[in-house]
Design a protein around this motif. Sequence first.
Motif, mmCIF file in Angstrom:
data_model
loop_
_atom_site.group_PDB
_atom_site.id
_atom_site.type_symbol
_atom_site.label_atom_id
_atom_site.label_comp_id
_atom_site.label_asym_id
_atom_site.label_seq_id
_atom_site.Cartn_x
_atom_site.Cartn_y
_atom_site.Cartn_z
ATOM 1 N N ALA A 162 -9.267 -0.337 -3.977
ATOM 2 C CA ALA A 162 -9.019 0.650 -2.938
ATOM 3 C C ALA A 162 -7.798 1.497 -3.231
ATOM 4 C CB ALA A 162 -8.838 -0.045 -1.592
ATOM 5 N N THR A 163 -7.028 1.128 -4.252
ATOM 6 C CA THR A 163 -5.799 1.865 -4.538
ATOM 7 C C THR A 163 -5.891 2.452 -5.935
ATOM 8 O OG1 THR A 163 -4.806 -0.197 -5.280
ATOM 9 C CG2 THR A 163 -4.358 0.478 -3.025
ATOM 10 N N LEU A 167 -10.168 8.592 4.969
ATOM 11 C CA LEU A 167 -10.106 7.251 5.548
ATOM 12 C C LEU A 167 -10.979 6.289 4.750
ATOM 13 C CD1 LEU A 167 -10.107 6.144 9.216
ATOM 14 C CD2 LEU A 167 -11.962 5.304 7.754
ATOM 15 N N TYR A 168 -10.464 5.064 4.618
ATOM 16 C CA TYR A 168 -11.227 3.977 3.988
ATOM 17 C C TYR A 168 -10.932 2.713 4.774
ATOM 18 C CZ TYR A 168 -13.237 1.101 0.239
ATOM 19 O OH TYR A 168 -14.022 0.243 -0.501
ATOM 20 N N TRP A 169 -11.946 1.868 4.980
ATOM 21 C CA TRP A 169 -11.764 0.775 5.939
ATOM 22 C C TRP A 169 -11.004 -0.417 5.394
ATOM 23 C CZ3 TRP A 169 -17.060 2.683 7.015
ATOM 24 C CH2 TRP A 169 -17.114 3.383 8.229
ATOM 25 N N GLY A 170 -11.343 -0.906 4.221
ATOM 26 C CA GLY A 170 -10.839 -2.239 3.908
ATOM 27 C C GLY A 170 -10.213 -2.434 2.550
ATOM 28 N N ALA A 171 -8.875 -2.367 2.482
ATOM 29 C CA ALA A 171 -8.198 -2.643 1.219
ATOM 30 C C ALA A 171 -8.305 -4.108 0.842
ATOM 31 C CB ALA A 171 -6.718 -2.248 1.318
ATOM 32 N N LEU A 190 0.817 -1.210 0.000
ATOM 33 C CA LEU A 190 0.000 0.000 0.000
ATOM 34 C C LEU A 190 0.857 1.269 0.000
ATOM 35 C CD1 LEU A 190 -3.034 -0.820 2.317
ATOM 36 C CD2 LEU A 190 -2.984 -0.568 -0.150
ATOM 37 N N LEU A 191 2.028 1.216 0.620
ATOM 38 C CA LEU A 191 2.907 2.393 0.605
ATOM 39 C C LEU A 191 3.248 2.817 -0.818
ATOM 40 C CD1 LEU A 191 5.644 2.076 3.389
ATOM 41 C CD2 LEU A 191 3.682 3.613 3.314
#
Length: 607
Positions: free
Chosen positions: A548-549, A538-542, A328-329
């Motif tokens: 989500a990315t 904010l987003y909860w669940g990748a 995710l980074l």
Amino acid sequence: MDKSGRNQVGVVVPPVEGLAGGGTAYGWSDDGLQDSILHTGEVDPTRVPAADILHVWCMPSTANVGQQEMPRPLEKISLLAARNERESVQIVLRPKVSWASSGIAGSVQIHCTDLCSSSGDRLVTGQSLTLRRVVPILGVPDALVPLDLPVCQINLLPGENTAIWFSVTVPPGQPPGQYEGQVSISVVKRDLGIRNPAESMPKQEKHELYRGLKSCLDSVDPVDGRTMDDLDERAKYAASVLRRVLLSPMFREFSSDNGSTEMMDEDALTNLCLQLKISITVWDFTLPITPSFPAVIGISETVIEDRFRLGHGTDGWFDALDQHFRWLLEYRVSPFFCRWGDSMRVLAYTCPWTADHPKSDDYYSNPKLGVYAVPYSPIHSCTDLRNEIEILKNKAHWGKAYFYLWDEPLNMEQYELIRRMSSEIRTYAPDARVLTTYYSGPSDSHYAPNTFEAFIKVPNLLRPHTQIFCTSQWVLGTREDLVKDITAELQPDNAEEWWTYVCMGPSEPHPNWHLGMRGTQHRAVMWRVWKEGATGFLYWGANCYEKATVPSAEDIEYLELYSSRYGREESVALLERTGAYVSPERYAVDHAPVDAMRTEVYRTCRS
């Protein structure tokens, strides 16, 4: 069609399916394949150009390429990117005919070259350049599966589109300029590369082949200390052995009656390949390593444990969390791991190791990390809140820290629990930040329940026990004017911030990250955040929800740069003027406004 019944150039027509193994589907055939296919009943990729066998075209990264997407003319790919940015495009393939068996249309080989500038600088395949296959999830193109580079082979299905996700990641120190290269797509002959000829060879023949190759290697290695005459003799011996190997039964299919090979030379293969030209202009500015705007996205530790069958706290568990963190980074996201408790209490943490572990400083000091979550409750039995805070608050990165204690509290009892936990934290660190998400006020407060007044008065109920007030975008609907009512209740001088989040809502037609929404709809989430003036997201669940990315976090850096030169009002006007984003119901449908906005930022800010 013309009067003779032949298809005219440029007319889009349905593909022919199954000519190598069955019916003719729509009954149409490309004019250039009339003699080579219809008369022989078989496609020979070594004699027919790939362009006559495949539809190949390009689509922007914001497009959902479904099976109904019709082929388009093939054009050169031209991308624009800053240093320390990733840009992507989709290459779509659809077979016009079938040339293989076993239920597939056939196989293609994809070869990607480096992108080179006129000054000799390179964007290297496998490092800066990556290929991934787009795989449907619940029928929607979503998952990206890595492909080998510089050469990979994939199977195509009759009558179906296959999208390849081509990405260019520009390193921070890459010299600016125009870089060019190409992707070559060639059709693989039936069963070539799928069936292993060695599997059908008798063991004795394979052993003789092995001995011959080994003796060839032994004859030329090593060469140190040998005379030229000796080397000459050994070279002749090696050539003799290799000649016998090439004439062995394993390679018989490549030999003609007179012993010469029929394998096509490189020029002939190049003429049959489909060459897709690619260029990228690297702009002379660099996106910051540390994101200017914190976008925090959760990773469910329980999903990881269930999906990969890992015990909590095992070596495999730590390794899996570490991979998710670093993944995710790379997308300018500040991840946090989470575990849900009773009544929406949440344990959130960015680093799975304790603060005194050597790994923790590697996590918290990472320049790609915008903010990080500190656990309130123990991740493991040995975790101690006071010890964690005492170590972290003396670090240079403490300003990035926040505590996420409760998700969407609904009543005064839950508000009181937040206040108690926050009080304990602030006993050890008065400057600690607590984040609370909410979409309504408490149902049993002195404010009227389920009203906008109860919602905007939440800061009065949580002050000073929350510093980051994170509200759902669903609450606003299309009423951007309500933002000023929310922010009017905050105290920026006391380090209070307004963030937003999306989850199950808002729904169509508003921006969100739901599976099946358009790419521009996903990207508009962050455009909306920027325009409305939130300072975090904010987003909860990748790993619970897909897509989500998205690259919209990079768009924020462009808007930050423009705002630093011309002011925030002008940056908002730029979003509207280019048609990228006007309101939750008015934003770009296709990719053109995205490029227009980015190009304008470069044009005006490059000096």
